[in-house]
Design a protein around this motif. Structure first.
Motif, PDB file in Angstrom:
ATOM      1  N   ALA A 272      17.563  25.321   7.629  1.00 45.13           N
ATOM      2  CA  ALA A 272      16.117  25.068   7.615  1.00 45.13           C
ATOM      3  C   ALA A 272      15.353  26.220   8.263  1.00 45.13           C
ATOM      4  CB  ALA A 272      15.809  23.749   8.331  1.00 45.13           C
ATOM      5  N   ASP A 273      15.876  26.728   9.386  1.00 42.78           N
ATOM      6  CA  ASP A 273      15.227  27.855  10.063  1.00 42.78           C
ATOM      7  C   ASP A 273      15.238  29.101   9.177  1.00 42.78           C
ATOM      8  OD1 ASP A 273      14.796  26.251  12.249  1.00 42.78           O
ATOM      9  OD2 ASP A 273      16.558  26.963  13.349  1.00 42.78           O
ATOM     10  N   TRP A 274      16.338  29.320   8.475  1.00 38.14           N
ATOM     11  CA  TRP A 274      16.464  30.484   7.586  1.00 38.14           C
ATOM     12  C   TRP A 274      15.462  30.390   6.440  1.00 38.14           C
ATOM     13  CZ3 TRP A 274      18.633  30.820   2.458  1.00 38.14           C
ATOM     14  CH2 TRP A 274      18.836  32.131   2.015  1.00 38.14           C
TER      15      TRP A 274
ATOM     16  N   GLU B  47      25.231  19.060  11.378  1.00 37.87           N
ATOM     17  CA  GLU B  47      23.822  18.990  11.727  1.00 37.87           C
ATOM     18  C   GLU B  47      23.319  20.349  12.213  1.00 37.87           C
ATOM     19  OE1 GLU B  47      21.648  16.553  11.251  1.00 37.87           O
ATOM     20  OE2 GLU B  47      23.294  15.576  10.196  1.00 37.87           O
ATOM     21  N   GLN B  48      24.154  21.071  12.973  1.00 34.55           N
ATOM     22  CA  GLN B  48      23.760  22.390  13.457  1.00 34.55           C
ATOM     23  C   GLN B  48      23.576  23.367  12.305  1.00 34.55           C
ATOM     24  OE1 GLN B  48      26.534  24.100  16.220  1.00 34.55           O
ATOM     25  NE2 GLN B  48      25.287  25.902  16.633  1.00 34.55           N
ATOM     26  N   GLU B  49      24.461  23.299  11.307  1.00 35.38           N
ATOM     27  CA  GLU B  49      24.352  24.179  10.141  1.00 35.38           C
ATOM     28  C   GLU B  49      23.113  23.843   9.310  1.00 35.38           C
ATOM     29  OE1 GLU B  49      29.028  25.257   9.180  1.00 35.38           O
ATOM     30  OE2 GLU B  49      28.219  23.307   8.600  1.00 35.38           O
ATOM     31  N   LYS B  50      22.768  22.544   9.223  1.00 36.14           N
ATOM     32  CA  LYS B  50      21.563  22.154   8.488  1.00 36.14           C
ATOM     33  C   LYS B  50      20.311  22.692   9.161  1.00 36.14           C
ATOM     34  CE  LYS B  50      23.607  17.898   6.663  1.00 36.14           C
ATOM     35  NZ  LYS B  50      23.651  16.433   6.801  1.00 36.14           N
TER      36      LYS B  50
ATOM     37  N   GLU C 131      15.970  33.233  -2.870  1.00 33.70           N
ATOM     38  CA  GLU C 131      17.422  33.365  -2.951  1.00 33.70           C
ATOM     39  C   GLU C 131      18.103  31.998  -3.011  1.00 33.70           C
ATOM     40  OE1 GLU C 131      21.097  35.156  -0.220  1.00 33.70           O
ATOM     41  OE2 GLU C 131      19.018  35.745   0.182  1.00 33.70           O
ATOM     42  N   PHE C 132      17.602  31.063  -2.195  1.00 30.96           N
ATOM     43  CA  PHE C 132      18.148  29.709  -2.188  1.00 30.96           C
ATOM     44  C   PHE C 132      17.983  29.046  -3.555  1.00 30.96           C
ATOM     45  CE2 PHE C 132      17.588  25.144  -1.696  1.00 30.96           C
ATOM     46  CZ  PHE C 132      18.668  24.775  -0.916  1.00 30.96           C
ATOM     47  N   ASN C 133      16.793  29.203  -4.149  1.00 29.98           N
ATOM     48  CA  ASN C 133      16.534  28.594  -5.446  1.00 29.98           C
ATOM     49  C   ASN C 133      17.389  29.194  -6.553  1.00 29.98           C
ATOM     50  OD1 ASN C 133      14.633  26.765  -4.508  1.00 29.98           O
ATOM     51  ND2 ASN C 133      12.915  28.171  -4.778  1.00 29.98           N
TER      52      ASN C 133
ATOM     53  N   THR D 109      19.817  15.144   6.933  1.00 28.87           N
ATOM     54  CA  THR D 109      19.071  15.859   5.899  1.00 28.87           C
ATOM     55  C   THR D 109      19.900  15.869   4.622  1.00 28.87           C
ATOM     56  OG1 THR D 109      18.007  17.284   7.545  1.00 28.87           O
ATOM     57  CG2 THR D 109      17.960  18.022   5.259  1.00 28.87           C
ATOM     58  N   LEU D 110      19.330  15.359   3.535  1.00 26.38           N
ATOM     59  CA  LEU D 110      20.039  15.291   2.261  1.00 26.38           C
ATOM     60  C   LEU D 110      20.020  16.654   1.573  1.00 26.38           C
ATOM     61  CD1 LEU D 110      18.761  11.825   0.973  1.00 26.38           C
ATOM     62  CD2 LEU D 110      20.674  12.347   2.500  1.00 26.38           C
ATOM     63  N   SER D 111      20.770  16.765   0.480  1.00 24.15           N
ATOM     64  CA  SER D 111      20.944  18.061  -0.174  1.00 24.15           C
ATOM     65  C   SER D 111      19.655  18.643  -0.723  1.00 24.15           C
ATOM     66  CB  SER D 111      21.974  17.947  -1.304  1.00 24.15           C
ATOM     67  OG  SER D 111      21.537  17.022  -2.290  1.00 24.15           O
ATOM     68  N   ASP D 112      18.647  17.793  -0.984  1.00 17.99           N
ATOM     69  CA  ASP D 112      17.370  18.287  -1.508  1.00 17.99           C
ATOM     70  C   ASP D 112      16.386  18.625  -0.400  1.00 17.99           C
ATOM     71  OD1 ASP D 112      16.954  15.673  -0.671  1.00 17.99           O
ATOM     72  OD2 ASP D 112      15.407  15.296  -2.171  1.00 17.99           O
ATOM     73  N   GLY D 113      16.798  18.457   0.854  1.00 17.57           N
ATOM     74  CA  GLY D 113      15.920  18.730   1.985  1.00 17.57           C
ATOM     75  C   GLY D 113      15.233  17.511   2.548  1.00 17.57           C
ATOM     76  N   THR D 114      15.390  16.348   1.897  1.00 18.34           N
ATOM     77  CA  THR D 114      14.790  15.110   2.389  1.00 18.34           C
ATOM     78  C   THR D 114      15.410  14.721   3.727  1.00 18.34           C
ATOM     79  OG1 THR D 114      14.215  14.257   0.211  1.00 18.34           O
ATOM     80  CG2 THR D 114      14.572  12.623   1.948  1.00 18.34           C
TER      81      THR D 114
END
Length: 325
Positions: A23-25, A16-19, A35-37, A127-132
């Motif tokens: 999100a902050d990044w 959860e901390q890494e997620k 870059e993420f895309n 938070t799922l892999s798509d950001g949901t």
């Protein structure tokens, strides 16, 4: 952010901390999103075209096609392949593995399913892999893939959850339940699906969702503040729904519209206790509306109800059983 950290996120292996850090990044800069895309493009493409990319990487010549569409496919694949290589070369180098391993790793990850069970008395946000973002209520179960497929984003729900779906028109988000699949056309909604009791409802906060009536197979589209509820095997829609129904995400229980027995079932999940009702007739809840804070404890909640309801209770702490008289 390292490419390996992005891959770990896409694989669904983050804490959860890494997620939150991811999100902050992403929020910090549009360049981070780009870059993420790029890395996600490699991630998805290796799932979609892994075997063909492998053959092209090995220098194999595709078999002669018999149609114009088929003959153009090698050219399209080479274009995809060149773009993938630009990013994948860096990613594979960081991973310290060959391209073949890279492809097969993604293929295996795409087939993995994750089952998340929420113990009674707890609530979980994931938070799922798509950001949901998904908030799961006590006693709920969510099944989802580590990586969503290339056509639809599908999850399975038993219990209650609120979803805040990341918009992606090309990849519909679908929540499978025992009563109806809920296809997301918008963003934020609550689903409660309990096959044991036969209860099902969907409350829409933002956007639109589409359901299918199990009796008529008719599509039903909800607008904001609509609530769909399963009654005698059919789905009915109520306008201007009670949005207090989703206050559980804030640690509250709404008593509006609930019978005493229904409220006690909610108490069992929220407080992780067993409630034994030893009465021929159920007490009548004297309040027409209101909210009970879960953190105040089950004894406090029952004492609040006693102000306007005629019942007694005993709480055996050692057996964790509450008896209603």
């Amino acid at each position: 952010m390292k490419s390996t950290d992005v891959l770990k996120y896409l694989e669904g292996n983050c804490s959860e901390q890494e997620k939150r850090r991811m999100a902050d990044w992403l929020d910090a800069s549009p360049e981070h999103v780009r870059e993420f895309n790029e890395i996600r493009f490699v991630f998805e493409t290796t799932k979609m075209y892994g075997p063909e990319l492998e053959r092209l990487a090995a220098g194999e010549t595709p078999q002669r096609a018999t149609t114009a569409a088929a003959s153009s496919r090698p050219t399209v694949m080479r274009m995809v392949f060149r773009r993938v290589l630009r990013v994948a070369a860096v990613v594979a180098l960081l991973l310290g593995v060959g391209y073949s391993t890279y492809v097969y790793t993604f293929d295996s990850v795409a087939e993995q399913m994750v089952a998340l069970n929420v113990p009674a008395g707890q609530r979980i946000e994931v938070t799922l892999s798509d950001g949901t973002r998904v908030w799961l209520n006590s006693g709920s179960r969510l099944e989802y893939p580590s990586v969503f497929g290339r056509h639809r984003r599908e999850v399975k729900l038993t219990g209650e959850a609120m979803f805040e779906v990341t918009h992606d028109a090309g990849h519909p988000f679908v929540v499978e339940t025992f009563a109806s699949d809920v296809e997301v056309l918008g963003t934020k909604f609550n689903v409660e699906a309990d096959a044991e009791t036969g209860s099902f409802s969907t409350t829409l906060l933002e956007g639109r969702v589409r359901l299918t009536d199990p009796a008529t197979h008719r599509a039903i589209v909800l607008e904001p503040n609509d609530e769909a509820r399963l009654t005698e095997g059919r789905i009915s829609v109520e306008r201007n729904a009670d949005l207090d129904a989703v206050c559980w995400t804030e640690g509250l229980i709404s008593i509006r519209g609930l019978s005493f027995e229904e409220l006690m079932r909610k108490f069992e999940k929220a407080y992780n206790v067993r409630i034994d009702i030893r009465r021929r007739e159920m007490p009548v809840i004297g309040f027409k509306s209101g909210k009970i804070r879960i953190s105040d404890g089950v004894d406090h909640a029952l004492r609040v109800l006693q102000h306007n309801s005629d019942f007694r209770f005993e709480h055996d702490v050692r057996s964790n059983v509450i008896t209603i008289y």
